[in-house]
Motif scaffolding. Structure first.
Motif, short mmCIF file in Angstrom:
data_model
loop_
_atom_site.label_atom_id
_atom_site.label_comp_id
_atom_site.label_asym_id
_atom_site.label_seq_id
_atom_site.Cartn_x
_atom_site.Cartn_y
_atom_site.Cartn_z
N VAL A 94 49.59 14.81 -19.18
CA VAL A 94 49.73 13.97 -17.99
C VAL A 94 48.37 13.39 -17.59
O VAL A 94 48.26 12.20 -17.31
N TYR A 95 47.34 14.23 -17.60
CA TYR A 95 46.00 13.74 -17.27
C TYR A 95 45.57 12.63 -18.23
O TYR A 95 44.89 11.69 -17.85
N LYS A 96 45.98 12.76 -19.51
CA LYS A 96 45.60 11.75 -20.50
C LYS A 96 46.39 10.46 -20.31
O LYS A 96 45.86 9.36 -20.46
N GLU A 97 47.67 10.60 -20.00
CA GLU A 97 48.55 9.43 -19.87
C GLU A 97 48.27 8.65 -18.58
O GLU A 97 48.45 7.44 -18.53
N VAL A 110 48.76 4.62 -17.90
CA VAL A 110 49.87 4.07 -17.10
C VAL A 110 49.31 3.23 -15.95
O VAL A 110 49.79 2.14 -15.67
N ARG A 111 48.25 3.75 -15.31
CA ARG A 111 47.67 3.03 -14.18
C ARG A 111 47.18 1.65 -14.62
O ARG A 111 47.42 0.66 -13.96
N LYS A 112 46.50 1.61 -15.76
CA LYS A 112 45.99 0.34 -16.25
C LYS A 112 47.15 -0.60 -16.59
O LYS A 112 47.12 -1.79 -16.25
N GLU A 113 48.17 -0.06 -17.27
CA GLU A 113 49.32 -0.90 -17.64
C GLU A 113 50.04 -1.44 -16.41
O GLU A 113 50.64 -2.51 -16.44
N LEU A 114 49.97 -0.68 -15.32
CA LEU A 114 50.63 -1.13 -14.09
C LEU A 114 49.68 -1.93 -13.19
O LEU A 114 49.93 -2.10 -12.00
N GLY A 115 48.57 -2.40 -13.73
CA GLY A 115 47.74 -3.34 -12.99
C GLY A 115 46.54 -2.72 -12.29
O GLY A 115 46.02 -3.28 -11.34
N GLN A 116 46.12 -1.54 -12.77
CA GLN A 116 44.91 -0.86 -12.25
C GLN A 116 44.94 -0.80 -10.71
O GLN A 116 43.97 -1.14 -10.03
N ILE A 117 46.07 -0.37 -10.18
CA ILE A 117 46.24 -0.38 -8.73
C ILE A 117 45.52 0.80 -8.08
O ILE A 117 45.30 1.83 -8.73
N PRO A 118 45.12 0.66 -6.80
CA PRO A 118 44.55 1.81 -6.11
C PRO A 118 45.60 2.94 -6.06
O PRO A 118 46.80 2.66 -6.12
N LEU A 119 45.15 4.16 -5.94
CA LEU A 119 46.08 5.28 -5.88
C LEU A 119 46.14 5.82 -4.46
O LEU A 119 45.25 6.54 -4.01
N VAL A 120 47.15 5.40 -3.73
CA VAL A 120 47.35 5.81 -2.34
C VAL A 120 48.84 5.71 -2.10
O VAL A 120 49.54 5.00 -2.82
N THR A 121 49.36 6.43 -1.12
CA THR A 121 50.79 6.33 -0.83
C THR A 121 51.18 4.87 -0.63
O THR A 121 50.53 4.20 0.16
N PRO A 122 52.17 4.33 -1.31
CA PRO A 122 53.05 5.02 -2.26
C PRO A 122 52.66 4.82 -3.73
O PRO A 122 53.32 5.34 -4.61
N THR A 123 51.57 4.07 -3.99
CA THR A 123 51.26 3.78 -5.39
C THR A 123 50.87 5.04 -6.18
O THR A 123 51.09 5.11 -7.38
N SER A 124 50.28 6.02 -5.48
CA SER A 124 49.92 7.25 -6.21
C SER A 124 51.18 7.93 -6.73
O SER A 124 51.20 8.42 -7.86
N TYR A 143 57.96 4.33 -22.01
CA TYR A 143 58.65 3.91 -20.77
C TYR A 143 60.17 3.99 -20.94
O TYR A 143 60.90 3.06 -20.64
N LYS A 144 60.65 5.14 -21.41
CA LYS A 144 62.09 5.31 -21.61
C LYS A 144 62.82 5.39 -20.28
O LYS A 144 63.90 4.88 -20.12
N MET A 145 62.22 6.13 -19.33
CA MET A 145 62.87 6.22 -18.02
C MET A 145 61.93 5.61 -16.98
O MET A 145 60.97 6.22 -16.56
#
Ligand code: CO
Length: 685
Positions: free
Chosen positions: A350-353, A357-371, A391-393
Motif C-alpha cells: 500500500v505504501y508503494k502503490e 495512485v496519487r500521481k495518476e489521480l492528478g497529484q492532489i493534496p491529501l486532505v479530507t476527502p481526497t486523502s 483499477y479493477k474496483m
C-alpha cells in the motif's frame, strides 16, 4: 517569605503586568474542534465544553474554533447532539471571542460537493446561529469551489478566511507542483477573491520549520491580508515551525490547551506563551488563567475521553509522516482498513502503490476527502488488482474525481485511468471543466419534501440534506420518534470512577474469577463479534444453544427488525413481503426466533430472505460498511459486472459489481444497515 516564593511572585507579577508587545502574535484556540477531532475522534460533547467556556472567553484568543470539520457528522451520528444547538449554547458562555468554523467549501461539513442552494442555506444558517469566521478550504485548492460560499459569507457580513492546503511530493518544499511559486500564486488568487485572512493549512504536520519561514516570508511579501498558520503536531515539527513562522512575521497561529495538544493534534498554547514572553511578539496571555482552564479540563473533562486516545504506541510522534509525507490519520485509516480485511501484511504494498495512485489521480493534496479517496482506491488496487488489470474496483468517488466533480486536479489525471473510471459513468463519459457545482441540480426542495412532518425548521432540513441517512435517523431521535441506542448516551464521571475502581481491583488480583465451565464444541452457526471495552479489543463468538437454524444469508434479519435501524432515504419498490425466516438446516430443531419473525417496520422495505436452497452466486461485502442503496431489485436481470449495491466504507462509496450474470434472487439488507465483511448482500442466480 522565602526566597523561592519571592521569585515566583515576581515572575507572576511580571507575567500579569507586562507591557503589551509591539506586534503580538494572535492565537486561535482549537481545543473545542480540531483538538478533540484529532485526539478523540470528534467525540467531544457540548456539556464538556461548558465548564471552561467562560474562562476561555477571558484569555484573549483572536478566535475559538468551535464548529465545522467533522463535528457536524460526529455529533448527529454518534453523540445524539444537534450540531446547530452547539453553536447557540456555546454563544451563551463565550460572548466576546469570535467563533471560527472549518468549512470544506462546497463540501460544507460533508464529504461531497453539495448543490449551490444547500451551500447557500448552510452558510446563512451557520452565520445566523453564531459563526463569525469561516475558515474555508478546498481539498484540491480549486477556488472555484469557494465562489458560492465566499459570496454568502460576505453577504452575511462575516469573515472569509481562505486556506491553501499544504501539500508536498518531496521531503521538503519544492518539486514540480508544490513549490513556493505555487503557494504565492494560490495566495494571490485568494486575495483577489476578497479573503480577509489567508491560512496555510498544514493538516498533516508536514511543514518543516525552515519551509514555514520561507513560505510565510514569501506570502507576507506577495499579499496584503494577514497570514494565518495552521499545523498539526503529528510529525513533531509544529512547535518549531510555529516559531520560525513567527520569526518570518506570521500574524496568527493555532494552538490547543495542553490537555488537547500534541500527538495528531496541535502544539500547546502554554509553552508558546512562555516562549514569546517579553518579546515584541508576546501574546499577552495570562499563564495563570490558562493553568486554571487546564485544571478543569484535566480533572473534570478529559477523564471521560481518555479511553479514546490511541495509546497503542508510546511515542507521541508519527515518524511515518516524515517518511511518507502523508497525513498520519490517512495512514492509520489504511492500517485499520487492511486489518478489517485481514490484509495487514499488505501494508508495504500500500505504501508503494500510494504515490503512484496519487500521481495518476492528478497529484492532489491529501486532505479530507481526497486523502480517503486516494487511500481507499490504493487499498482496492492492492487487494483486488492482478497483473493483467489495474483499477479493477474503482470507487464512486474516484469516478466523480475523474469526471471533474471535485474540481481541477494539480496535474492532469492519467488519461487511461480517467477513461476506465468514466466508462458507463451516469453523468457522461466526457469530463467537465466548469465549476463543479454548476452541474449539480438544486437539492433543498427535495430535502424539504423528504422531511415533511419531521423537520421543524430549516436547520433540520439542512441536517438531512447533508446526511440523508444518519441525519434522518437523528431527527427521529430528536423528536422522540425513535429511541436513540444506548451507545450514543454520554458517559458520566461516576461511571468512569466505577470503572477505574474495577481496574484497580483487577490489578490487585482482587477480582474473583468465575469457576471455569467446559466450553461446548463450536458449530458452523457461530458468529463472531468485535467487542471494544475501553482500549481493549475482544473477538467474541456467539451462537444460540442447539445451533442456529439461520443460514448466513439471513443472519442480519433481527437487526433489520430493530426500531433503531435507520429508514431508507428513498424507498425502493417494495420487494415481496418477508415470509417467516427460512430454515437452512431442517434436520436440526429450530428454537423460536421472536425477533426475526417480527414484521419489518412499515417504512423499511421488507428484506427478502433467501429461501432454503436458493441457488446462485452470492455478492459478498468485500469490507465492513453501510448499505447506501441497491441499484437492482429482486427479479431484475443483471449482467456480470453491473453495479448492484453501493456500500459505504471508510466514508467512501464503493460500487459493488455483480459476481455473475442472471437474475437477482435475494436482497438481504436495507438502506442504512451495517454489514460485516463477507456478509452476503444479495444472491444472483
Ligand atoms: Co487541522
Amino acid at each position: 517569605m522565602s526566597n523561592h516564593d519571592q521569585i515566583k511572585t515576581t515572575a507572576m507579577d511580571y507575567s500579569k503586568n507586562r507591557p503589551p508587545a509591539e506586534n503580538p502574535v494572535k492565537v486561535v484556540d482549537l481545543s473545542l474542534r480540531d483538538g478533540h477531532q484529532s485526539l478523540f475522534a470528534t467525540r467531544g460533547r457540548t456539556e464538556d465544553m461548558i465548564p471552561v467556556a467562560e474562562k476561555m472567553d477571558e484569555v484573549g484568543f483572536w478566535a475559538v474554533e468551535t464548529w465545522g470539520g467533522a463535528t457536524f457528522d460526529a455529533m448527529h451520528r454518534f453523540l445524539n447532539e444537534d450540531p446547530w444547538e452547539r453553536i447557540r449554547t456555546l454563544k451563551r458562555y463565550i460572548t466576546k471571542t469570535p467563533f471560527s468554523m472549518l468549512l470544506r467549501a462546497q463540501n460544507l461539513v460533508g464529504y461531497r460537493n453539495y448543490a449551490d442552494d444547500v451551500a447557500r442555506a448552510f452558510v446563512e444558517r451557520s452565520a445566523a446561529n453564531g459563526i463569525d469566521i469561516f475558515r474555508t478550504f478546498d481539498a484540491l485548492n480549486d477556488y472555484r469551489n469557494f465562489e458560492t460560499v465566499a459570496s454568502v459569507i460576505k453577504e452575511c457580513g462575516k469573515h472569509f478566511q481562505g486556506c491553501i492546503c499544504y501539500s508536498m511530493t518531496e521531503p521538503r518544499i519544492g518539486g514540480e507542483v508544490y513549490n513556493i511559486e505555487y503557494y504565492v500564486r494560490k495566495a494571490k488568487e485568494l486575495e483577489a477573491m476578497g479573503a480577509e485572512t489567508i491560512c496555510i493549512k498544514d493538516m498533516a504536520g508536514l511543514v518543516a520549520p525552515y519551509d514555514a519561514y520561507e513560505i510565510v516570508k514569501a506570502l507576507k511579501a506577495a499579499v496584503k491580508p494577514p497570514i494565518h498558520f495552521h499545523s498539526h503536531f503529528t510529525s513533531g515539527m509544529s512547535p518549531m515551525s510555529h516559531l520560525k513562522a513567527i520569526e518570518a512575521g506570521v500574524d496568527i497561529v493555532d494552538t490547543c490547551m495542553s490537555p488537547y495538544a500534541y500527538r495528531t493534534s496541535h502544539a500547546a498554547v502554554e509553552p508558546l506563551v512562555m516562549t514569546l514572553l517579553g518579546t515584541n511578539r508576546d501574546t499577552g496571555f495570562d499563564i495563570q488563567q490558562l493553568a486554571e482552564i487546564n485544571e478543569i479540563l484535566e480533572r473534570k473533562v478529559l477523564p471521560k475521553y481518555k479511553h479514546l486516545l490511541d495509546d497503542s504506541k508510546v511515542s507521541i510522534i508519527d515518524i511515518n509522516v516524515l517518511l511518507h509525507q502523508t497525513p498520519g490519520g490517512m495512514l492509520s485509516n489504511l492500517v485499520n482498513q487492511l486489518r478489517e480485511m485481514d490484509a495487514l501484511h499488505k501494508i508495504d504494498e500500500v505504501y508503494k502503490e500510494l504515490p503512484k495512485v496519487r500521481k495518476e489521480l492528478g497529484q492532489i493534496p491529501l486532505v479530507t476527502p481526497t486523502s480517503q479517496i486516494v487511500g481507499i482506491q490504493t487499498v482496492n488496487n492492492v487487494l483486488f488488482d492482478d497483473k493483467d488489470e489495474r483499477y479493477k474496483m474503482i470507487t464512486d468517488q474516484v469516478k466523480d474525481l475523474c469526471y471533474g466533480l471535485y474540481g481541477q486536479t494539480a496535474i492532469p489525471i492519467d488519461p487511461e485511468v480517467q477513461k476506465k473510471a468514466l466508462k458507463g459513468y451516469p453523468r457522461g463519459e466526457d469530463p467537465i471543466t466548469c465549476r463543479p457545482a454548476e452541474v449539480l441540480e438544486p437539492e433543498l426542495d427535495q430535502a424539504k419534501k423528504d422531511t415533511e412532518g419531521l423537520a421543524q425548521d430549516l436547520d433540520d432540513v439542512i441536517t438531512y440534506a447533508l446526511y440523508p441517512i444518519t441525519g434522518k435517523r437523528f431527527l427521529k431521535w430528536k423528536y422522540g420518534k425513535e429511541d436513540p441506542p444506548p451507545e450514543v448516551k454520554p458517559r458520566t464521571l461516576e461511571e468512569i470512577e466505577a470503572e477505574n475502581e474495577l481496574i484497580k481491583l483487577a490489578k490487585l488480583g482482587l477480582l474473583v474469577r468465575k469457576p471455569e465451565k467446559k466450553a461446548p464444541p463450536k458449530t458452523d452457526a457461530l458468529r463472531t463479534f468485535n467487542v471494544f471495552v475501553d482500549d481493549e479489543y475482544f473477538e467474541v463468538g456467539v451462537e444460540e444453544p442447539g445451533g442456529s437454524p439461520v443460514i448466513s444469508y439471513v443472519q442480519q434479519l433481527p437487526v433489520q427488525a430493530q426500531a433503531s435501524a435507520p429508514a431508507p432515504v428513498s424507498a425502493p419498490a417494495p420487494v415481496t413481503p418477508a415470509p417467516a425466516p427460512v430454515k437452512s438446516k431442517p434436520a436440526k430443531p429450530a428454537p423460536p426466533e421472536p425477533e426475526s419473525s417480527k414484521p419489518a417496520a412499515p417504512a423499511t422495505p421488507a428484506p427478502s430472505p433467501v429461501a432454503a436452497g436458493v441457488e446462485g452466486a452470492p455478492l459478498k461485502a468485500p469490507m465492513p460498511g453501510m448499505i447506501v442503496r441497491y441499484l437492482k431489485q429482486v427479479g431484475d436481470a443483471v449482467s456480470k459486472g453491473d453495479t448492484v449495491v453501493i456500500l459505504e466504507a471508510m466514508k467512501m462509496e464503493n460500487a459493488l459489481p455483480a459476481p455473475a450474470g442472471g437474475t437477482v434472487k435475494a436482497i438481504n439488507f436495507s438502506i442504512g444497515d451495517s454489514v460485516a465483511k463477507d456478509d452476503v448482500l444479495c444472491v444472483i442466480g
